[in-house]
Write a protein that holds these residues in place. Structure first.
Motif, short mmCIF file in Angstrom:
data_model
loop_
_atom_site.label_atom_id
_atom_site.label_comp_id
_atom_site.label_asym_id
_atom_site.label_seq_id
_atom_site.Cartn_x
_atom_site.Cartn_y
_atom_site.Cartn_z
N ARG A 151 -0.63 -1.73 -16.89
CA ARG A 151 -1.05 -2.25 -15.54
C ARG A 151 -0.62 -2.98 -14.75
O ARG A 151 -0.34 -2.40 -13.74
CB ARG A 151 -2.77 -2.92 -16.18
CG ARG A 151 -3.51 -2.55 -17.13
CD ARG A 151 -4.97 -3.73 -17.52
NE ARG A 151 -4.57 -3.90 -18.10
CZ ARG A 151 -5.01 -3.35 -19.38
NH1 ARG A 151 -5.99 -2.40 -19.63
NH2 ARG A 151 -4.62 -4.25 -20.45
N GLU A 152 0.54 -3.98 -15.64
CA GLU A 152 1.21 -4.38 -15.03
C GLU A 152 2.09 -3.35 -13.89
O GLU A 152 2.52 -3.94 -12.82
CB GLU A 152 2.48 -5.27 -15.52
CG GLU A 152 3.44 -6.45 -15.10
CD GLU A 152 4.07 -7.06 -15.89
OE1 GLU A 152 5.50 -7.37 -15.92
OE2 GLU A 152 3.70 -6.80 -17.12
N LEU A 153 2.69 -1.99 -14.40
CA LEU A 153 3.12 -1.22 -14.03
C LEU A 153 2.76 -0.63 -12.58
O LEU A 153 3.08 -0.55 -11.33
CB LEU A 153 3.72 -0.31 -14.58
CG LEU A 153 4.88 -0.66 -15.45
CD1 LEU A 153 5.30 0.21 -16.27
CD2 LEU A 153 6.37 -1.10 -14.28
N SER A 154 1.52 -0.24 -12.69
CA SER A 154 0.04 0.26 -11.84
C SER A 154 0.41 -1.01 -10.20
O SER A 154 0.29 -0.55 -9.51
CB SER A 154 -0.95 0.29 -12.40
OG SER A 154 -0.97 1.30 -13.21
N ALA A 155 0.54 -1.98 -10.86
CA ALA A 155 0.10 -3.34 -9.98
C ALA A 155 1.05 -3.28 -9.04
O ALA A 155 0.75 -3.42 -7.91
CB ALA A 155 -0.01 -5.12 -10.42
N VAL A 183 3.97 0.26 3.17
CA VAL A 183 3.01 0.68 4.21
C VAL A 183 2.84 0.32 5.39
O VAL A 183 2.84 -0.11 6.31
CB VAL A 183 1.02 0.78 3.47
CG1 VAL A 183 0.35 1.32 4.66
CG2 VAL A 183 1.11 2.08 2.70
N SER A 184 2.83 -1.68 4.88
CA SER A 184 2.98 -2.32 6.38
C SER A 184 4.41 -2.05 6.71
O SER A 184 4.72 -2.23 7.71
CB SER A 184 3.45 -4.05 5.03
OG SER A 184 2.28 -4.38 4.46
N LYS A 185 5.58 -2.20 5.66
CA LYS A 185 6.79 -1.02 6.32
C LYS A 185 6.59 -0.37 7.46
O LYS A 185 7.52 -0.21 8.84
CB LYS A 185 7.83 -1.60 5.74
CG LYS A 185 9.51 -0.99 5.96
CD LYS A 185 10.39 -0.11 5.16
CE LYS A 185 9.71 1.27 5.09
NZ LYS A 185 10.91 2.02 4.28
N SER A 186 6.56 0.65 6.86
CA SER A 186 6.20 2.07 7.98
C SER A 186 5.29 1.31 8.99
O SER A 186 5.80 1.91 10.97
CB SER A 186 5.09 2.93 7.57
OG SER A 186 5.97 3.65 6.37
N ARG A 210 3.71 -1.05 -8.45
CA ARG A 210 3.81 0.07 -8.30
C ARG A 210 2.63 0.00 -6.33
O ARG A 210 2.80 0.37 -6.06
CB ARG A 210 2.83 1.10 -8.39
CG ARG A 210 2.85 3.17 -7.69
CD ARG A 210 2.23 3.73 -8.83
NE ARG A 210 0.83 3.67 -8.40
CZ ARG A 210 -0.42 3.80 -9.24
NH1 ARG A 210 0.06 4.78 -9.98
NH2 ARG A 210 -1.10 3.54 -9.13
N ASP A 211 1.73 -0.36 -6.81
CA ASP A 211 0.39 -1.23 -6.06
C ASP A 211 0.99 -2.01 -4.65
O ASP A 211 0.99 -1.44 -3.44
CB ASP A 211 -1.31 -0.90 -6.25
CG ASP A 211 -1.52 0.15 -7.21
OD1 ASP A 211 -1.07 1.68 -6.80
OD2 ASP A 211 -2.66 0.06 -7.95
N GLU A 212 1.77 -2.69 -5.36
CA GLU A 212 2.55 -3.77 -4.48
C GLU A 212 2.79 -3.01 -3.34
O GLU A 212 3.76 -3.61 -2.36
CB GLU A 212 2.47 -4.67 -5.60
CG GLU A 212 3.09 -6.11 -4.54
CD GLU A 212 3.66 -7.22 -5.06
OE1 GLU A 212 4.65 -8.02 -4.67
OE2 GLU A 212 3.25 -7.21 -6.02
N ALA A 213 3.85 -2.68 -4.67
CA ALA A 213 5.22 -1.29 -3.92
C ALA A 213 4.76 -0.70 -2.63
O ALA A 213 5.48 -0.90 -1.20
CB ALA A 213 6.09 -0.87 -4.44
#
Length: 594
Positions: free
Chosen positions: A214-218, A228-231, A220-223
């Motif tokens: 769950r932590e890695l998924s969170a 997306v924000s960077k793009s 990953r989602d944050e990354a």
């Protein structure tokens, strides 16, 4: 007295929650095996009654059978209630207590068999009962050890009565069997406790792994959100910065054709060099966006590799000579199967990087045939790359040896573009390097079929076609861009109708009382309209397929996909005058042919 901090309270809550999750899993296992245990108990109980029918009193057997049916009904009832419960994890104490009660009732039933159905004068039947009770005890180890209160509610109650009964018999064989029964009880308890601890540890590890997932998924989602924000930021910044750059390119192109004084010419040349540098940086960003958007599709064919390599050497020779480097290429007569333009982009980035990071020695293009492939290697005698950076250098904006962020050394996008193009073409790439020992960048390409090579037609010599009188409709919401386009096109002899929106364009065309012969339109217009919609309206209004060119400063992948899907020619800001002139020349030819 020490007060509990909020952190301690939170930690306690987390611990209690985790203990509850583990208990819930233990209870699930207990009830999961209930149907099988019910069947086993019923079959074994019936077999025992049948086996003891001639050795034990009939009334006692009948009473035990009725008690066995009641115990089975109790267990079946708890199992059915658990399965029907919409959220059994919310009433764990009820289901845990039920498991203990059912186990205790079953244990008491089997213990009663050892105490009251015990044939005093038949060792054979005594061993028969003992065998059954020991088997049920062994079964409890596999079915009840997930929850030890249920196990302890069953096992001692089921074995102690027959163990005591055996010890009170006079013969040594009975005493030995009694001792062995208690030893068996102790052994089963020990192993059950060990298994229980193992199960608990595995459940704890399982939940810890789930927490990590769950932590890695969170993360990953944050990354992904950050990416997306960077793009989006890059797309917005690129679009907004391309608008004035596009206008600047148009104005400098118009100025370039008018200047005759040498001193002013040098200033204009410097301006053109700076504009060209900006354009290269923006094009690198655009390439990344186009590759990520999936709008760059390969056009693979069989072609001679020597022509591509000769062009590379010829184009980069001045740069190498300026640094006093030797640029060499191995003789080549190979045919490969790839997209010539995209493969050239990969090799150009390799060669440019090799020259940039090599101060003395040479840069070599080597070929390592390994049918059915050939490995093309660009080797240098430069500074080299640490092994820890071999993967990092293919990421966006990652540069080595440029702490001052010198823009003449690029944006750090070259190898990121290489990695994406190689993935698109399914061409493996690799790097071999160590500090102070140079670098070897490679791409592996399939060999082609010489019989299927189609020679490229020589490029046509560009002529400055007469565009005098060509009516061009320009739609762009940026005033500077409109004025720059008007200045350049009027200098070429065109008649220009310039508008900032679709409605202004319709009004300008009606006022001019003339159908445009070509349309140059920005993709993003006012009021959420697009250039595609504007072209469709103009064509519908005049009932004619007017040649149209879409220009855009967008690099957002979704925008690029939309624009490409329209089917209209698409160019990116800043538009080169030669590209614009070619479009207008073709538009005039189309109008004349029609």
């Amino acid at each position: 007295m020490k007060r509990s901090s909020p952190q301690d309270v939170a930690g306690l809550a987390i611990t209690e929650a985790r203990a509850r999750e583990i208990l819930n899993e233990r209870i699930k296992v207990i009830y999961r095996y209930q149907p099988v245990l019910l069947v086993i108990n019923a079959v074994v109980g019936a077999a025992m009654i049948y086996g003891l029918w001639q050795a034990a009193p009939g009334a006692a057997l009948l009473a035990w059978g009725v008690a066995a049916i009641a115990a089975l009904a109790l267990r079946a009832g708890f199992y059915a209630a658990y399965r029907r419960a919409p959220a059994p994890e919310e009433r764990l104490r009820v289901w845990a207590g039920g498991a203990v009660v059912c186990s205790a009732a079953s244990g008491a039933l089997w213990g009663a068999a050892g105490a009251f159905l015990f044939p005093p004068d038949s060792l054979e039947y005594q061993l028969f009962i003992l065998f059954i009770l020991m088997g049920m005890g062994a079964g409890a180890v596999s079915s009840l050890t997930t929850y030890m209160p249920a196990f302890y509610a069953f096992l001692p109650v089921s074995l102690i009565p027959i163990g005591v009964r055996l010890l009170f018999e006079a013969e040594p064989i009975h005493t030995a069997l009694g001792v062995m029964t208690f030893a068996y009880l102790g052994g089963l308890s020990f192993f059950a406790s060990t298994i229980n601890r193992t199960i608990g540890e595995s459940l704890r590890l399982r939940f810890q792994n789930l927490d990590l997932v769950r932590e890695l998924s969170a993360q990953r989602d944050e990354a992904e959100r950050a990416n997306v924000s960077k793009s989006r930021f890059l797309a917005a910044a690129s679009h907004d910065l391309r608008q004035p750059l596009h206008a600047l390119t148009l104005f400098t192109s118009a100025l370039d054709e008018r200047i005759t004084y040498p001193e002013v010419r040098r200033i204009v040349d410097h301006i053109n060099v700076s504009v060209g540098a900006l354009e290269k940086l923006f094009n690198a960003l655009l390439d990344i966006s186009r590759l990520d958007a999936g709008v760059m599709q390969p056009e693979q064919r069989h072609f001679r590799l020597d022509e591509l390599l000769a062009r590379l050497v010829n184009d980069h020779a001045p740069e190498a000579e300026h640094k006093r480097l030797r640029l060499a290429c191995a003789p080549c007569e190979l045919v490969v199967y790839s997209d010539p333009a995209l493969l050239e982009r990969i090799l150009r980035n390799y060669v440019a990087n090799a020259i940039r990071y090599t101060e003395r020695g040479e840069v070599r293009i080597e070929l390592e045939p390994a049918p059915p492939h050939v490995r093309i290697v660009v080797a240098d005698t430069g500074v080299g790359i640490p092994a820890s950076q071999h993967r990092e250098i293919f990421k966006e904006f990652h540069q080595l040896g440029n702490p001052e962020r010198d823009r003449t050394k690029g944006l750090g996008l070259g190898l990121a573009i290489v990695e994406r193009i190689a993935r698109l073409l399914h061409h493996p790439i690799a790097v071999e390097s160590a500090p102070g020992k140079g670098a070897r960048f490679s791409v592996t390409v399939p060999l082609g079929d010489p019989s299927r090579v189609v020679s490229d037609a020589p490029p046509a010599t560009e002529t400055r076609a007469d565009l005098t009188g060509l009516c061009v409709l320009v739609i762009d919401d940026e005033r500077a861009t409109r004025e720059g386009m008007r200045t350049l096109l009027e200098q070429w002899g065109c008649r220009v109708l310039a508008a900032g929106s679709e409605e202004e364009a319709a009004s300008a065309v009606r006022a001019a009382a003339a159908a445009p012969q070509a349309i140059v339109v920005d993709y993003r217009l006012r009021e959420e309209r697009t250039g595609v919609q504007a072209i469709g309206r103009m064509r519908a209004e005049f009932g004619s397929t007017i040649p149209a060119l879409i220009v855009t400063g967008d690099t957002a992948p979704e925008r690029l996909r939309e624009a490409k899907a329209s089917g209209y020619p698409l160019v990116h800001k800043p538009v080169q005058p030669a590209v614009l002139r070619t479009f207008l020349r073709n538009a005039r030819q189309v109008r004349r042919a029609s």
